[in-house]
Design an enzyme around this catalytic site. Structure first.
Site, PDB file in Angstrom:
ATOM      1  N   ALA B  10       0.825  -1.197   0.000  1.00 20.25           N
ATOM      2  CA  ALA B  10       0.000   0.000   0.000  1.00 20.25           C
ATOM      3  C   ALA B  10       0.872   1.265   0.000  1.00 20.25           C
ATOM      4  O   ALA B  10       0.739   2.129  -0.877  1.00 20.25           O
ATOM      5  CB  ALA B  10      -0.925  -0.029   1.214  1.00 20.25           C
ATOM      6  N   GLY B  12       4.211   1.690  -0.403  1.00 23.38           N
ATOM      7  CA  GLY B  12       5.158   1.748  -1.506  1.00 23.38           C
ATOM      8  C   GLY B  12       4.486   2.243  -2.772  1.00 23.38           C
ATOM      9  O   GLY B  12       5.062   3.005  -3.554  1.00 23.38           O
ATOM     10  N   ALA B 131      -2.367   4.442   3.680  1.00 24.58           N
ATOM     11  CA  ALA B 131      -2.525   3.708   2.426  1.00 24.58           C
ATOM     12  C   ALA B 131      -3.146   2.364   2.765  1.00 24.58           C
ATOM     13  O   ALA B 131      -2.903   1.833   3.849  1.00 24.58           O
ATOM     14  CB  ALA B 131      -1.178   3.503   1.748  1.00 24.58           C
ATOM     15  N   LYS B 189       7.502   8.195  15.779  1.00 21.10           N
ATOM     16  CA  LYS B 189       6.516   7.501  14.951  1.00 21.10           C
ATOM     17  C   LYS B 189       6.235   6.126  15.537  1.00 21.10           C
ATOM     18  O   LYS B 189       5.104   5.638  15.493  1.00 21.10           O
ATOM     19  CB  LYS B 189       7.022   7.360  13.513  1.00 21.10           C
ATOM     20  CG  LYS B 189       6.102   6.537  12.588  1.00 21.10           C
ATOM     21  CD  LYS B 189       4.776   7.209  12.311  1.00 21.10           C
ATOM     22  CE  LYS B 189       3.737   6.328  11.627  1.00 21.10           C
ATOM     23  NZ  LYS B 189       4.080   5.900  10.276  1.00 21.10           N
TER      24      LYS B 189
END
Lengths: 312, 312
Positions: B10, B12, B131, B189
């Site tokens: 997703a 990438g 994504a 993150k």
């Protein structure tokens, strides 16, 4: 013996049924309107070890507890959060010599009973029987089980009364054992609930399925250690290795079972008793300055699941 | 810029698509046979902000990486556990001046890259874009996002190269930011993933649903504190309050999003990247003598869920 079973969900039904079948005089009381209506109409209905049984007993709503009956024993089997209200509603049914026995899941229930009743008449224990409500008018009773109980206040006549209760329960096939220290047993059972009930609810699986996962043992050990650390602060010294063995022995005995917390939350979308299990360890750990991160997180997680489902 | 995107799931796909649309020379490589077949036949297919797009690019299986191409940049976007094999398979595509950039979820990937490539050519960062793979031949790209990156080894020419990458990514609308300390950003993150990915996967909910539960904030804080404690041992000093705010800011920005771990385990029954998120904190906490019970339990819980589902 004249017994009132206060709270006749799945487990209360098992005990009411077995005590009645053994010739005791059994009355049942419940707080759930639909359940009370079915009890009044059809009595206790269950599948008991593969056979459908129906046993008629006097049934009352919690809002209409009879004042003119004498009970030798009131056996409490509500959900933990409903216990205090049930004790209050049952008080008119207590005479000076009525005993109160609590075999419910959860830690600390004797304190609730002692708020309203003399400690000498409070008896405490737990049960390893299983039971499952299939409908408001039907309970599934399978698997083998046992129960354990004791007087809370040492001395006589409480000890003899505890022995008498064991005798009555034994005659009813409930496989009771007389305990020396009921709080040890309650904490030990708390470890079963605080591991298997909680984890099987979070993962929506039964005991056998959980037992086959790669981190099963590690999580059980960590949780039991926290129960033991808090228990020690309350004078209850659990043998961690023995308790872990006890928890894991359930896999073979009742592996296909979905614990009561699973039934509450996953099946019936009801709020759970987590605050009386891992939640007890979590809040009391804070009180005693004992770190209980696994119980803290598990309690938060079960409440999160309740919130997400809008459990009632 | 001549870019190979190594791993076109997703995320990438988002980067390959945006870089290609901005005029870069983009080649894609993947290890999943079905995906490679679709990439070769139809190119990159996605719903990008509501519009269906198809972009043709050269596509290769990981087993047939071309040796005769020169790439300025190899951008790694595999799942964490597939990174090392992908790096090894991509080595023939590296010239002496090819840069490697990893913006993947998970902590510690720079160590994997540095095993095979000089540290001066390793660039690290992360992305807050979302994504979602809808089918092996289609990706859903919605929501707004950003990314951040930096050279791992301080000094020149690495710093200038990092700035050049930022320029290229900016021209492609990927909203990059040049970082001072990439590991701070990766840990920061990691806190987003170690809270929201993990909890939304366990509870099978999206960010908004999680945010409304009564223990949401408390769990986020406890987890972030453990990431910070382990980070501190590695010279990464997180500002816990700022990071908690950062995590919780996601609720408004991408609230309807189901995190990638949810997509992996709940939607596609694939094993998760937990060992590179909470699992990293857990194993490294043990190494440094730092207690990380929340990450320990959460890692065990996600693996338990994988086990129960028979995730592949």
């Amino acid at each position: 013996m004249k017994v009132a079973v206060a709270g006749v969900g799945a487990m209360g039904t098992r005990f009411a049924l077995k005590l009645k079948q053994a010739g005791n005089n059994v009355t049942v009381v419940d707080g759930w309107q639909e359940r009370v209506a079915s009890l009044k109409k059809d009595g206790l209905r269950a599948n008991l070890d593969g056979q459908e049984v129906t046993v008629k007993v006097p049934a009352y709503g919690q809002w209409e507890v009879p004042r003119d009956h004498h009970f030798d024993l009131v056996l409490f089997f509500t959900k933990s959060m409903q216990l205090e209200q049930m004790v209050r509603d049952m008080l008119p049914a207590f005479d000076d010599d009525t005993l109160a026995l609590c075999l419910m899941n959860g830690i600390g229930h004797e304190k609730t009973l002692e708020k309203y009743l003399p400690k000498e008449r409070v008896f405490l224990g737990n049960t390893m029987w299983t039971a499952q409500m299939t409908r408001p008018d039907h309970v599934l009773l399978e698997d083998d089980g046992t129960c354990e109980l004791s007087n809370v206040e040492p001395g006589e006549p409480q000890r003899s009364q505890a022995k008498e209760l064991v005798k009555v329960f034994k005659a009813a096939g409930l496989k009771p054992r007389l305990l020396d220290d009921p709080r040890y047993s309650v904490f030990r059972k708390g470890c079963v609930n605080g591991t298997l009930n909680t984890l099987c609810t979070l993962f929506e699986c039964n005991l056998t399925e959980y037992s086959k996962t790669s981190h099963a043992h590690e999580m059980v050990v960590k949780i039991v250690k926290e129960f033991a650390a808090v228990g020690a602060k309350e004078g209850v010294n659990l043998d961690v290795a023995e308790v872990v063995d006890h928890v894991e022995a359930s896999y073979d005995v009742i592996g296909a079972h979905y614990p009561s917390m699973y039934q509450d939350l996953v099946k019936n979308n009801r709020r759970t008793e987590i605050d009386y299990m891992n939640g007890y360890v979590s809040t009391h750990g804070k009180k005693y300055g004992v770190a209980t991160p696994y119980c803290d997180l598990l309690t938060a997680e079960v409440h999160t699941k309740e919130d997400l489902q809008g459990a009632q």
